[in-house]
Enzyme design. Structure first.
Site, mmCIF file in Angstrom:
data_model
loop_
_atom_site.group_PDB
_atom_site.id
_atom_site.type_symbol
_atom_site.label_atom_id
_atom_site.label_comp_id
_atom_site.label_asym_id
_atom_site.label_seq_id
_atom_site.Cartn_x
_atom_site.Cartn_y
_atom_site.Cartn_z
ATOM 1 N N TYR A 7 -13.780 11.996 -24.330
ATOM 2 C CA TYR A 7 -13.165 11.084 -23.368
ATOM 3 C C TYR A 7 -13.488 9.640 -23.740
ATOM 4 O O TYR A 7 -12.607 8.772 -23.768
ATOM 5 C CB TYR A 7 -13.680 11.396 -21.967
ATOM 6 C CG TYR A 7 -13.133 10.496 -20.888
ATOM 7 C CD1 TYR A 7 -11.864 10.702 -20.362
ATOM 8 C CD2 TYR A 7 -13.893 9.433 -20.382
ATOM 9 C CE1 TYR A 7 -11.353 9.873 -19.364
ATOM 10 C CE2 TYR A 7 -13.402 8.604 -19.391
ATOM 11 C CZ TYR A 7 -12.128 8.833 -18.888
ATOM 12 O OH TYR A 7 -11.631 7.999 -17.915
ATOM 13 N N SER B 122 -11.758 2.439 -20.255
ATOM 14 C CA SER B 122 -12.938 2.780 -19.458
ATOM 15 C C SER B 122 -14.168 2.174 -20.107
ATOM 16 O O SER B 122 -14.222 2.027 -21.338
ATOM 17 C CB SER B 122 -13.114 4.298 -19.371
ATOM 18 O OG SER B 122 -14.367 4.633 -18.788
#
Length: 259
Positions: free
Chosen positions: A153, A140
């Site tokens: 995350y 990501s």
């Protein structure tokens, strides 16, 4: 990759994983779908078998559970038909670091890093022996930007990127292709799982567009694919700046600015 090689996709019941399954089935690949939601996988498998005439197997697994993870690892290590691993399964947690319990943090790390690395570790030796194979790790852009405020995350996605880059250097000479895909905000169910309305977020990419772009990078054999980034030179500059520091790390004394 041969059109006959099978593709194992984690997190395959919905979102990015389900679209990867759709696209690889269109290319004539047999599939092994891995996720927790058997009902959704059954529906997806039935559609792809009917449309594309491919073989689709379902492996129901929760990759945060050791027994389930070991089952998938064994399949990757032993099944010579599998030539592509798409490490897509992932999770986030609501709120910031202070809002997340120890169990929340552990769950995100277990799925996003431990399971991802173990599955890659399970299949890489076979791929290297065979001199072929591909590992796709879904990272990501959050892993590049702590400013987004998703500390755990983002850290797991930075791990996925770094691991992919390292495996590219280690496995590439042995004929194994490794790709990191870095989405930005994408219209998936992960937003609902952390209590956010995806419709209130700017610049959300549709899943089909994300995967189609990622597969262009896959076909080009890119090591890092960032579908939302308009100017690839920005990534190249970033990567070159990192490389430029490397010769300066080998110093027997602290830098003068610390003395």
């Amino acid at each position: 990759m041969s059109a006959q090689s099978a593709v194992l996709i984690t997190g395959a019941s919905t979102g990015i994983g389900a679209v990867y399954a759709d696209r690889f089935a269109k290319r004539g690949h047999d599939l092994v779908l891995v996720a927790r939601d058997r009902e959704r996988m059954e529906a997806l498998a039935a559609r792809l078998r009917e449309r594309d005439g491919v073989n689709v197997e379902i492996l129901r697994a929760d990759l945060t559970q050791r027994a389930d993870l070991l089952q998938v690892e064994a399949r990757l290590a032993d099944d010579a038909r599998i030539g592509v691993l798409v490490n897509n399964a992932g999770a986030s947690a609501a709120g910031g670091f202070l809002d997340q319990s120890v169990d929340d943090v552990s769950r995100v790390i277990d799925l996003n890093t431990t399971a991802l690395a173990r599955l890659a570790s399970a299949v890489a030796p076979r791929f290297a022996r065979e001199g072929r194979g591909a590992i796709v790790n879904i990272a990501s852009v959050v892993g590049l930007a702590p400013e987004f405020g998703m500390s755990v995350y983002g850290a797991t996605k930075a791990f996925a990127l770094f691991l992919s880059q390292g495996l590219h250097l280690e496995l590439g000479p042995k004929g194994v292709y490794v790709q990191a895909v870095l989405p930005a905000a994408t219209r998936t169910e992960i937003w609902a799982s952390v209590g956010k309305d995806v419709n209130e977020i700017e610049g959300v990419m549709e899943v089909d567009d994300l995967v189609d772009a990622a597969l262009v990078g896959f076909d080009r054999r890119e090591t890092v694919t960032i579908p939302p980034l308009p100017d690839v030179q920005q990534w190249n500059d970033f990567d070159n700046a990192r490389r430029a520091m490397m010769p300066n790390f080998a110093q027997s004394q602290p830098a003068s600015r610390y003395r």
